[in-house]
Design an enzyme around this catalytic site. Structure first.
Site, PDB file in Angstrom:
ATOM      1  N   TYR A   1      -1.714  -0.708  10.520  1.00  0.00           N
ATOM      2  CA  TYR A   1      -1.884  -1.052   9.095  1.00  0.00           C
ATOM      3  C   TYR A   1      -0.589  -0.757   8.343  1.00  0.00           C
ATOM      4  CZ  TYR A   1      -3.855  -1.032   4.347  1.00  0.00           C
ATOM      5  OH  TYR A   1      -4.108  -1.279   3.012  1.00  0.00           O
TER       6      TYR A   1
ATOM      7  N   SER B   1       0.863  -1.189   0.000  1.00  0.00           N
ATOM      8  CA  SER B   1       0.000   0.000   0.000  1.00  0.00           C
ATOM      9  C   SER B   1       0.895   1.233   0.000  1.00  0.00           C
ATOM     10  CB  SER B   1      -0.847  -0.014   1.280  1.00  0.00           C
ATOM     11  OG  SER B   1      -1.523   1.204   1.464  1.00  0.00           O
TER      12      SER B   1
HETATM   13  N1  LIG Z   1      -8.561  -0.213  -1.631  1.00  0.00           N
HETATM   14  C1  LIG Z   1      -7.472   0.494  -1.355  1.00  0.00           C
HETATM   15  O1  LIG Z   1      -7.497   1.739  -1.350  1.00  0.00           O
HETATM   16  C2  LIG Z   1      -6.176  -0.196  -1.053  1.00  0.00           C
HETATM   17  C3  LIG Z   1      -5.011   0.569  -1.036  1.00  0.00           C
HETATM   18  C4  LIG Z   1      -3.806  -0.051  -0.735  1.00  0.00           C
HETATM   19  C5  LIG Z   1      -3.771  -1.410  -0.477  1.00  0.00           C
HETATM   20  N2  LIG Z   1      -4.914  -2.132  -0.492  1.00  0.00           N
HETATM   21  C6  LIG Z   1      -4.840  -3.565  -0.187  1.00  0.00           C
HETATM   22  O2  LIG Z   1      -5.530  -4.301  -1.180  1.00  0.00           O
HETATM   23  C7  LIG Z   1      -5.910  -5.557  -0.656  1.00  0.00           C
HETATM   24  C8  LIG Z   1      -7.347  -5.849  -1.040  1.00  0.00           C
HETATM   25  O3  LIG Z   1      -8.197  -4.938  -0.383  1.00  0.00           O
HETATM   26  P1  LIG Z   1      -9.450  -4.251  -1.088  1.00  0.00           P
HETATM   27  O4  LIG Z   1      -9.162  -2.808  -1.174  1.00  0.00           O
HETATM   28  O5  LIG Z   1      -9.838  -4.973  -2.291  1.00  0.00           O
HETATM   29  O6  LIG Z   1     -10.547  -4.401   0.079  1.00  0.00           O
HETATM   30  P2  LIG Z   1     -11.870  -5.293   0.161  1.00  0.00           P
HETATM   31  O7  LIG Z   1     -12.808  -4.962  -0.932  1.00  0.00           O
HETATM   32  O8  LIG Z   1     -12.348  -5.141   1.568  1.00  0.00           O
HETATM   33  O9  LIG Z   1     -11.328  -6.765  -0.066  1.00  0.00           O
HETATM   34  C9  LIG Z   1     -10.587  -7.434   0.906  1.00  0.00           C
HETATM   35  C10 LIG Z   1     -10.538  -8.890   0.537  1.00  0.00           C
HETATM   36  O10 LIG Z   1      -9.748  -9.572   1.527  1.00  0.00           O
HETATM   37  C11 LIG Z   1     -10.456 -10.700   1.944  1.00  0.00           C
HETATM   38  N3  LIG Z   1     -10.154 -11.084   3.315  1.00  0.00           N
HETATM   39  C12 LIG Z   1     -10.213 -10.357   4.443  1.00  0.00           C
HETATM   40  N4  LIG Z   1      -9.903 -11.126   5.504  1.00  0.00           N
HETATM   41  C13 LIG Z   1      -9.632 -12.362   5.015  1.00  0.00           C
HETATM   42  C14 LIG Z   1      -9.248 -13.595   5.599  1.00  0.00           C
HETATM   43  N5  LIG Z   1      -9.084 -13.730   6.918  1.00  0.00           N
HETATM   44  N6  LIG Z   1      -9.069 -14.662   4.784  1.00  0.00           N
HETATM   45  C15 LIG Z   1      -9.246 -14.548   3.452  1.00  0.00           C
HETATM   46  N7  LIG Z   1      -9.599 -13.421   2.849  1.00  0.00           N
HETATM   47  C16 LIG Z   1      -9.799 -12.344   3.631  1.00  0.00           C
HETATM   48  C17 LIG Z   1     -11.931 -10.363   1.777  1.00  0.00           C
HETATM   49  O11 LIG Z   1     -12.671 -11.568   1.567  1.00  0.00           O
HETATM   50  P3  LIG Z   1     -13.639 -12.264   2.639  1.00  0.00           P
HETATM   51  O12 LIG Z   1     -14.132 -11.202   3.574  1.00  0.00           O
HETATM   52  O13 LIG Z   1     -14.709 -12.876   1.785  1.00  0.00           O
HETATM   53  O14 LIG Z   1     -12.760 -13.296   3.276  1.00  0.00           O
HETATM   54  C18 LIG Z   1     -11.915  -9.535   0.506  1.00  0.00           C
HETATM   55  O15 LIG Z   1     -12.008 -10.351  -0.619  1.00  0.00           O
HETATM   56  C19 LIG Z   1      -5.649  -5.487   0.841  1.00  0.00           C
HETATM   57  O16 LIG Z   1      -4.446  -6.149   1.144  1.00  0.00           O
HETATM   58  C20 LIG Z   1      -5.524  -3.999   1.107  1.00  0.00           C
HETATM   59  O17 LIG Z   1      -4.745  -3.719   2.246  1.00  0.00           O
HETATM   60  C21 LIG Z   1      -6.123  -1.563  -0.784  1.00  0.00           C
END
Ligand SMILES: NC(=O)c1ccc[n+]([C@@H]2O[C@H](COP(=O)([O-])OP(=O)(O)OC[C@H]3O[C@@H](n4cnc5c(N)ncnc54)[C@H](OP(=O)(O)O)[C@@H]3O)[C@@H](O)[C@H]2O)c1
Length: 248
Positions: free
Chosen positions: A156, A143
């Site tokens: 985080y 991130s």
């Molecule tokens: N969106 C942003 O602005 C942003 C920026 C920088 C980095 N990121 C990173 O991108 C990645 C994806 O996040 P996102 O933005 O797409 O958020 P999101 O829409 O909330 O998706 C998060 C995903 O992680 C899964 N997850 C959470 N806990 C889990 C567990 N214990 N086991 C398996 N899966 C789990 C969730 O699936 P289930 O709940 O179905 O398990 C969901 O599919 C993360 O690592 C986040 O830190 C996001």
């Protein structure tokens, strides 16, 4: 023209929403076979069914990345079903921001378990297969918070700094096995991520920030596709991107 994505077997954790789902859709459209893990099985199953109905190969598996046995099962299932694993996308994560003084111990434990241990379990599950194949690509999701620390974001940010350190450690260790490593650090992207915040005032502030700045999840999918689609002798190790308007 070959994209170097077509025909690859790609395992994605956290594929039930946001960045993981967008990557699954884009890579599948480019001809990859996608193996989708998440705890919300009905979501990954529905997505897999949709991709299969469109003529693609896909598989879903209920996976909690805090359990190393479940992550191993996800990867082993990919190899048993499709004969190999070409890419492991360690994407699952959460971001329950809160100031350190609020002592949200449970939130912190979950963040460390998913964002750090989950990535380590993904690496552990994929590495033996990739070593044997003498090829593979491990992509970890960090991130902007892996580069900068903000108030309420210390834990985080610590996990995302850890992901970068692990990715660099992995990079220097897997050279003998012809394995590529990439760490992708997105800025604000519109997903369900802010919903993981349990403190109402912090949640409000982050949701406002995302409503103003976040870009569509396909920006991430394109970054993943860029790294994978390079020729096999080109290893894109780091990608950092933000919304053009995001200053932080
Ligand atoms: N969106 C942003 O602005 C942003 C920026 C920088 C980095 N990121 C990173 O991108 C990645 C994806 O996040 P996102 O933005 O797409 O958020 P999101 O829409 O909330 O998706 C998060 C995903 O992680 C899964 N997850 C959470 N806990 C889990 C567990 N214990 N086991 C398996 N899966 C789990 C969730 O699936 P289930 O709940 O179905 O398990 C969901 O599919 C993360 O690592 C986040 O830190 C996001």
């Amino acid at each position: 023209m070959s994209t170097n994505i077509e025909g690859k077997v790609i395992v994605i954790t956290g594929a039930s929403s946001g960045l993981g789902e967008a990557a699954a859709r884009a890579l599948s459209a480019d001809g990859a076979t996608v193996v989708l893990g998440a705890r919300r099985f009905e979501r990954v199953q529905t997505l897999a069914n949709e991709l299969i109905a469109g003529g693609r190969r896909a598989l879903a598996c209920k996976t909690d990345v805090t359990d190393h046995k479940q992550v191993k099962k996800l990867v082993d299932m990919a190899v048993e079903s499709f004969g190999r694993i070409d890419v492991m996308l360690n994407n699952a994560g959460l971001m329950p921001h809160s100031p350190l003084e609020r002592l949200k111990i449970d939130d912190r434990d979950r963040t460390i378990d998913v964002n750090i241990k989950g990535v380590l379990y993904g690496i552990a599950a994929a590495l033996p297969h990739m070593k044997e194949q003498k090829s593979g690509h491990i992509i970890n999701v960090s991130s902007v918070a892996g580069h900068k620390v903000t108030p309420a974001g210390a834990v985080y940010a610590a996990t995302k700094h850890a992901v970068r350190a692990l990715s660099e450690g992995l990079r220097v260790e897997v050279k003998p096995y012809n394995i590529r490593t990439t760490v992708i650090s997105p800025g604000a992207v519109a997903t369900e991520l802010p919903d993981s915040i349990t403190e109402p005032d912090i949640s409000l502030g982050i949701h406002k920030f995302y409503d103003s700045y976040a870009i569509p999840a396909n920006a991430f999918a394109r970054a993943v596709a860029f790294a994978i689609s390079q020729p096999d002798d080109v290893d894109v190790n780091e990608i950092l991107f933000r919304p053009t308007r995001q200053e932080l």
